[in-house]
Scaffold this motif. Structure first.
Motif, PDB file in Angstrom:
ATOM      1  N   ASP A   1      47.962  42.609  48.695  1.00  0.00           N
ATOM      2  CA  ASP A   1      47.460  42.242  50.019  1.00  0.00           C
ATOM      3  C   ASP A   1      48.553  41.596  50.852  1.00  0.00           C
TER       4      ASP A   1
ATOM      5  N   TYR B   1      45.422  54.239  45.456  1.00  0.00           N
ATOM      6  CA  TYR B   1      45.764  53.263  46.484  1.00  0.00           C
ATOM      7  C   TYR B   1      45.034  53.552  47.791  1.00  0.00           C
TER       8      TYR B   1
ATOM      9  N   ARG C   1      45.087  47.446  43.189  1.00  0.00           N
ATOM     10  CA  ARG C   1      45.130  47.563  44.633  1.00  0.00           C
ATOM     11  C   ARG C   1      44.685  46.301  45.361  1.00  0.00           C
ATOM     12  N   SER C   2      43.677  45.623  44.829  1.00  0.00           N
ATOM     13  CA  SER C   2      43.122  44.491  45.572  1.00  0.00           C
ATOM     14  C   SER C   2      43.697  43.149  45.115  1.00  0.00           C
ATOM     15  N   ARG C   3      44.792  43.199  44.338  1.00  0.00           N
ATOM     16  CA  ARG C   3      45.403  41.928  43.933  1.00  0.00           C
ATOM     17  C   ARG C   3      46.070  41.251  45.128  1.00  0.00           C
ATOM     18  N   ASP C   4      46.251  39.934  44.986  1.00  0.00           N
ATOM     19  CA  ASP C   4      46.799  39.163  46.097  1.00  0.00           C
ATOM     20  C   ASP C   4      48.174  39.618  46.536  1.00  0.00           C
TER      21      ASP C   4
ATOM     22  N   SER D   1      42.749  49.204  40.048  1.00  0.00           N
ATOM     23  CA  SER D   1      42.522  47.809  39.680  1.00  0.00           C
ATOM     24  C   SER D   1      43.608  46.894  40.229  1.00  0.00           C
TER      25      SER D   1
END
Lengths: 294, 331
Positions: free
Chosen positions: A185, A115, A179-182, A177
């Motif tokens: 965010d 993370y 971490r950057s999901r909507d 993988s």
């Protein structure tokens, strides 16, 4: 409003679906049944047997299995069945605690490294790689040999402290993988702190994966504990399946043909570990629809 | 590529430092006076041995010096190849004992690991997606990987050694023979080697077969396989491509499994009283011979590091991506 009420039901449906496939998956059901039966035997067996000293000399030495001594007796006249039941308890306990500790360390390191990324990731990755390369059993040999009195808890703790690296690496990759999901965010934008994001957003999305990791660590901890016991670095008091194997070879059960002494403990270790692995495959099929057999 | 090897060597260097530090810290970290307890625990009867050991230990630990100096001294001794004197066979240097045992361990491990790896991969690849074979390979494979190394060794020793009487169950060669370059000795050596080898081979086999089977199924579902199938390529060709892709994670797997394989070899040697590092470690533990134990630890770590590096080289040879500096194996 509708969104907030829809979410829990949806979650419940997913869970019910998982349960639906779980009880219909023979691998999972058989695997978990074997582990459960053996664990319950270890847990309640000693109570039912009403013996509190498994290493007591109770009968004629070297008796083959009879109705009174189910698994026969050792060269010193100890009841192999009583030892077996106590040994199951110790071995499964060592595996569960060791696997649990390893899983917790792997999760903390994997989540934080995946993370946070950047420098923290570099350092944790380095640490993981170092512990990964050092042969676990060799380190445990040294530490255990210097410890004068050894207990099951200590053994499990040391196994947990040394066997987490591959799991940490796998969890790190998964976290990376996600971490950057909507939704992550979104949580970050609304000012949620890192520990909370990891606990509420990331971990639940890979809970099946985490559970499977724990099962594999459980199995490998049982095997490592048995190897340590066999080399002569087991718990100094009590009995375990590995210690039974050690005693059997040390007191020439092989040459004397006392098969009832060394067959049951090894078979039980194989059964526990094999059942865990098979259950793991079953779980994989339950959580991953692509793998399901039609 | 230089960056790839540089990174690897850096990690291995750090690992080595960590292992040496662990080796140095543990005796000091444990409660009590290490020299006194070691002398008390070592069951040595000769008084001159006890005195020599006391002088040796006190010098080695160097307790009158500052702690950083003690640490540097430890490194110095290591580079001189000085692992101390064995207590169990006083006064043989630990290095000599280990050097005598290493050929047996390597002679057992290298063929067992390589053969099980090769056969397991081939077999797993062959069994994947073939209903009947798959349904037998999978359960057998799982039972084999779940078997503790020492238990299979005990079962084989009992079945083929004691009951059938085909193979000897103890030692590296017959007691009546002395090691020499003769044919009889070689045959005898092979005869003693067969069972430990077989037991190591079988346990390791299951894991490779399962791993390969799963990888092949994964590869056969990927786009390039489907594309090839759509073009009308023969199934055999597609399988060959899948195999070449599936072998890469298996090589990383070999590196990850090294620790387990070493542990397996150690306990197998103990079952068969095979004169390798495993039996040496057992004797070291039984006789509280800490120098022998710590020396064996260092040798195992060095061996595993070297094996890891060889695997890295192999990886570069078969995966062109690592050569061109693109992504490839991690760590």
């Amino acid at each position: 409003m509708t969104a907030t009420t829809a979410l829990p039901t949806e979650e419940r449906v997913v869970r019910r679906e998982a349960l639906y496939f779980a009880v219909r998956n023979p691998k999972l059901v058989i695997g978990f049944s074997i582990v459960l039966v053996l664990a319950l035997t270890g847990l309640f067996g000693p109570v039912i047997l009403g013996v509190d000293a498994p290493n007591e000399y109770v009968a004629m030495p070297m008796l083959p299995p009879t109705s009174e001594y189910w698994f026969g007796t050792t060269t010193q006249g100890q009841d192999v069945f009583v030892q077996f039941v106590y040994g199951l308890r110790t071995t499964i306990l060592a595996g569960a605690i060791g696997g649990g500790i390893a899983a917790v360390i792997a999760m903390v390191i994997g989540f934080v490294a995946g993370y946070r990324g950047g420098m923290v990731d570099e350092v944790l990755n380095m640490l993981t790689n170092i512990v990964l390369v050092i042969p676990t059993l060799a380190v445990l040999l040294i530490i255990n040999a210097y410890l004068g009195i050894r207990s099951v808890g200590m053994q499990a703790l040391l196994i947990g402290l040394t066997s987490w690296p591959w799991a940490a690496r796998a969890i790190r990759a998964q976290t990376f993988s996600l971490r950057s999901r909507d939704f992550v965010d979104l949580a970050r934008l609304s000012g949620v702190g890192t520990p909370r994001i990891i606990a509420r957003e990331i971990a639940p999305n890979m809970s099946s994966y985490l559970f499977m990791t724990f099962i594999l660590l459980f199995g490998s901890s049982v095997l490592i504990a048995a190897s340590l016991d066999f080399i002569g670095l087991g718990p100094t008091e009590g009995v375990s399946l590995g210690l039974m194997l050690q005693n059997a070879t040390q007191w020439s059960a092989l040459q004397l043909g006392l098969w009832w002494w060394f067959v049951p403990p090894g078979a039980a270790i194989t059964a526990v570990v094999g059942a865990l692995y098979v259950a793991n495959v079953g779980l994989d099929e339950v959580f991953n629809p692509k793998l399901r057999e039609t | 590529m230089r960056q790839y090897f540089g990174r690897k060597l850096f990690i291995y260097g750090l690992t080595f430092v960590a292992a040496v530090t662990v080796n140095w810290v543990i005796p000091r970290f444990m409660p009590g006076d290490p020299v006194a307890s070691m002398l008390a625990r070592a069951r040595v009867s000769q008084p001159e041995a006890v005195e020599a050991m006391r002088v040796y230990y006190t010098n080695l630990f160097g307790f009158d010096e500052p702690i950083w100096q003690q640490y540097l001294n430890f490194w110095g001794a290591l580079f001189r190849g000085d692992f101390g004197i064995s207590i169990y066979v006083f006064p043989v240097p630990v290095t000599d004992l280990i050097m005598g045992a290493v050929p047996y361990t390597l002679g057992l491990m290298i063929p067992a690991v390589l053969l099980s790896y090769w056969v397991g991969n081939r077999f797993g690849a062959f069994a994947a997606r073939r209903k009947l074979l798959d349904n037998t390979v999978l359960p057998v494979g799982y039972v084999l990987t779940a078997t503790p190394y020492m238990w299979l060794a005990v079962l084989l020793a009992w079945g083929f050694g004691v009951v059938a009487g085909w193979f000897p169950i103890a030692g590296g060669y017959s007691f009546s023979l002395t090691p020499s370059w003769s044919w009889t000795f070689f045959v005898d050596l092979l005869h003693h080697w067969a069972l430990p080898f077989l037991s190591l081979f079988l346990v390791a086999l299951g894991g490779w077969a399962i791993g390969m089977r799963n990888m092949i199924i994964y590869e056969l579902e990927s786009d390039y396989s489907n594309y090839l199938a759509a073009l009308g390529a023969p199934a055999k060709l597609i399988r060959r491509y899948a195999y070449r892709n599936a072998i890469l994670p298996q090589i990383t797997g070999l590196a990850l499994q090294l620790g387990v394989l070493v542990a397996g070899a150690l306990v197998t040697e103990i079952v068969f009283s095979y004169p390798g590092i495993g039996s040496l470690i057992l004797k070291a533990i039984q006789n509280q011979d800490f120098f022998l134990l710590q020396g064996s630890f260092m040798f195992i770590v060095i061996g595993v590091l070297v094996a890891n590096f060889i695997i890295d080289i192999v990886y570069v040879l078969i995966d062109p991506r690592t050569r061109t500096g693109m992504a490839g194996a991690q760590a």
